[in-house]
Design a protein around this motif. Sequence first.
Motif, PDB file in Angstrom:
ATOM      1  N   ALA A   1      12.915  46.325  30.305  1.00 53.07           N
ATOM      2  CA  ALA A   1      12.088  47.981  31.075  1.00 53.07           C
ATOM      3  C   ALA A   1      10.453  47.397  31.142  1.00 53.07           C
ATOM      4  O   ALA A   1      10.305  48.548  31.686  1.00 53.07           O
ATOM      5  N   GLY A   2       9.615  46.249  30.714  1.00 53.47           N
ATOM      6  CA  GLY A   2       8.269  46.805  31.474  1.00 53.47           C
ATOM      7  C   GLY A   2       7.753  46.409  30.126  1.00 53.47           C
ATOM      8  O   GLY A   2       8.521  45.814  29.159  1.00 53.47           O
ATOM      9  N   MET A   3       6.175  46.206  29.495  1.00 48.44           N
ATOM     10  CA  MET A   3       5.610  45.478  28.953  1.00 48.44           C
ATOM     11  C   MET A   3       5.987  46.337  27.703  1.00 48.44           C
ATOM     12  O   MET A   3       6.219  47.799  27.673  1.00 48.44           O
ATOM     13  N   GLY A   4       5.893  46.120  26.067  1.00 45.26           N
ATOM     14  CA  GLY A   4       6.078  46.422  25.074  1.00 45.26           C
ATOM     15  C   GLY A   4       6.202  45.481  24.026  1.00 45.26           C
ATOM     16  O   GLY A   4       4.911  45.134  23.872  1.00 45.26           O
ATOM     17  N   TYR A   5       6.944  45.562  22.579  1.00 43.13           N
ATOM     18  CA  TYR A   5       6.237  45.375  21.628  1.00 43.13           C
ATOM     19  C   TYR A   5       7.986  44.022  21.606  1.00 43.13           C
ATOM     20  O   TYR A   5       8.567  44.831  21.051  1.00 43.13           O
ATOM     21  N   TRP A   6       7.391  43.424  20.497  1.00 48.06           N
ATOM     22  CA  TRP A   6       8.398  42.527  19.340  1.00 48.06           C
ATOM     23  C   TRP A   6       8.170  42.979  18.418  1.00 48.06           C
ATOM     24  O   TRP A   6       7.474  42.813  17.485  1.00 48.06           O
ATOM     25  N   VAL A   7       9.764  42.864  17.886  1.00 44.23           N
ATOM     26  CA  VAL A   7       9.502  42.827  16.067  1.00 44.23           C
ATOM     27  C   VAL A   7      10.256  41.666  15.917  1.00 44.23           C
ATOM     28  O   VAL A   7      11.016  41.505  16.258  1.00 44.23           O
ATOM     29  N   VAL A   8       9.387  40.573  15.181  1.00 46.72           N
ATOM     30  CA  VAL A   8       9.751  39.740  14.402  1.00 46.72           C
ATOM     31  C   VAL A   8       9.815  39.537  12.681  1.00 46.72           C
ATOM     32  O   VAL A   8       9.172  40.402  11.914  1.00 46.72           O
ATOM     33  N   GLY A   9      10.877  38.831  12.358  1.00 48.04           N
ATOM     34  CA  GLY A   9      11.389  38.709  10.513  1.00 48.04           C
ATOM     35  C   GLY A   9      11.603  37.190  10.487  1.00 48.04           C
ATOM     36  O   GLY A   9      11.452  36.140  11.000  1.00 48.04           O
ATOM     37  N   HIS A  10      11.117  37.832   9.143  1.00 50.53           N
ATOM     38  CA  HIS A  10      11.176  36.095   8.160  1.00 50.53           C
ATOM     39  C   HIS A  10      12.479  35.726   7.285  1.00 50.53           C
ATOM     40  O   HIS A  10      12.791  36.370   7.089  1.00 50.53           O
ATOM     41  N   GLY A  11      13.532  35.006   8.736  1.00 48.92           N
ATOM     42  CA  GLY A  11      14.269  33.962   8.134  1.00 48.92           C
ATOM     43  C   GLY A  11      14.835  32.725   7.234  1.00 48.92           C
ATOM     44  O   GLY A  11      13.806  32.502   7.464  1.00 48.92           O
ATOM     45  N   GLN A  12      15.087  33.135   6.264  1.00 49.69           N
ATOM     46  CA  GLN A  12      15.472  31.998   4.887  1.00 49.69           C
ATOM     47  C   GLN A  12      15.721  31.934   4.927  1.00 49.69           C
ATOM     48  O   GLN A  12      17.084  32.150   4.475  1.00 49.69           O
ATOM     49  N   GLU A  13      16.021  30.671   5.443  1.00 50.24           N
ATOM     50  CA  GLU A  13      17.597  29.547   5.098  1.00 50.24           C
ATOM     51  C   GLU A  13      17.996  29.799   3.125  1.00 50.24           C
ATOM     52  O   GLU A  13      17.545  29.828   2.949  1.00 50.24           O
ATOM     53  N   PRO A  14      19.482  29.352   3.170  1.00 52.15           N
ATOM     54  CA  PRO A  14      20.036  29.065   1.898  1.00 52.15           C
ATOM     55  C   PRO A  14      19.291  27.780   1.001  1.00 52.15           C
ATOM     56  O   PRO A  14      18.838  27.740  -0.070  1.00 52.15           O
ATOM     57  N   SER A  15      18.449  26.731   1.706  1.00 52.72           N
ATOM     58  CA  SER A  15      17.554  26.032   1.589  1.00 52.72           C
ATOM     59  C   SER A  15      16.739  25.811   1.289  1.00 52.72           C
ATOM     60  O   SER A  15      16.131  25.467   1.093  1.00 52.72           O
ATOM     61  N   GLY A  16      16.552  27.004   1.850  1.00 54.36           N
ATOM     62  CA  GLY A  16      14.947  27.961   1.295  1.00 54.36           C
ATOM     63  C   GLY A  16      13.205  27.275   2.764  1.00 54.36           C
ATOM     64  O   GLY A  16      12.542  27.859   3.017  1.00 54.36           O
TER      65      GLY A  16
END
Length: 254
Positions: free
Chosen positions: A92-107
């Motif tokens: 759709a053009g230029m915009g923004y990413w939302v980035v999350g911090h994923g933490q696995e069960p192992s840490g």
Amino acid sequence: MWQIARRPRWIGALILALAIASSFAALGQWQLSRSLEGGEITEQQSETVVALDSVATAQEPLASVTTGQSVSFTAELVPGDYVVLAERRNTAGMGYWVVGHGQEPSGASIAIALGWASSTDAAASAIAQLEASPPASPPASSFSGRLLPTESPQVSDFESGVRSALAVSELVNLWQEVPAGTYGGYVVSFDPPAGLEAIDSPPPITEVSLNLLNVFYAVEWVVFAGFAVFLWYRLVRDVWEEEREGVEPNAAVD
């Protein structure tokens, strides 16, 4: 001359010459296939979803063969560790990413590009929804996406104060806690949360380089194949010339 060529002896010689030429042609075809780097084209397997920990390990760089691989894993999105990246292009053009911090069960930690938003307000609204109601209840949620190598921090990010590169080395300093290390790349999620659009993430393009030496060898085999047939023709012509000279000693050879 063709009467001589139809004699059983020379018909047999022609069959032998054609057999040799066919063998040389087959060798040329084989050599040409070997001209592709590595001797073969390996079918791209990036669209087969595999477990993240089977192709990557926390605290280790990603192997080039894993770039673009579709992966699945379970992780909990850490509240308060969301980051918005600007100047990210999508369908759709230029915009923004939302980035999350994923933490696995192992840490182990993994950066997850959750989705694309057309404005900062839309990105902020999506983050608010994620904070209020995570995708699934703890301890972990299931994710699937495309694994990509970390990007390098941009000088312009420091000058403008607006982040645009997904640099894992920078995110580690922004996240609250990384108990068991982080992966050397990030995952673009296939399923964006509410309020965000899916990030366009096409399969990687497989580049195949040409080995010119093997191409040269393939051409040589083709030349040898042609020479085998030419040699038969030359021998038949020599016999024809000898016989003609025996019958007509002063006859000019055509």
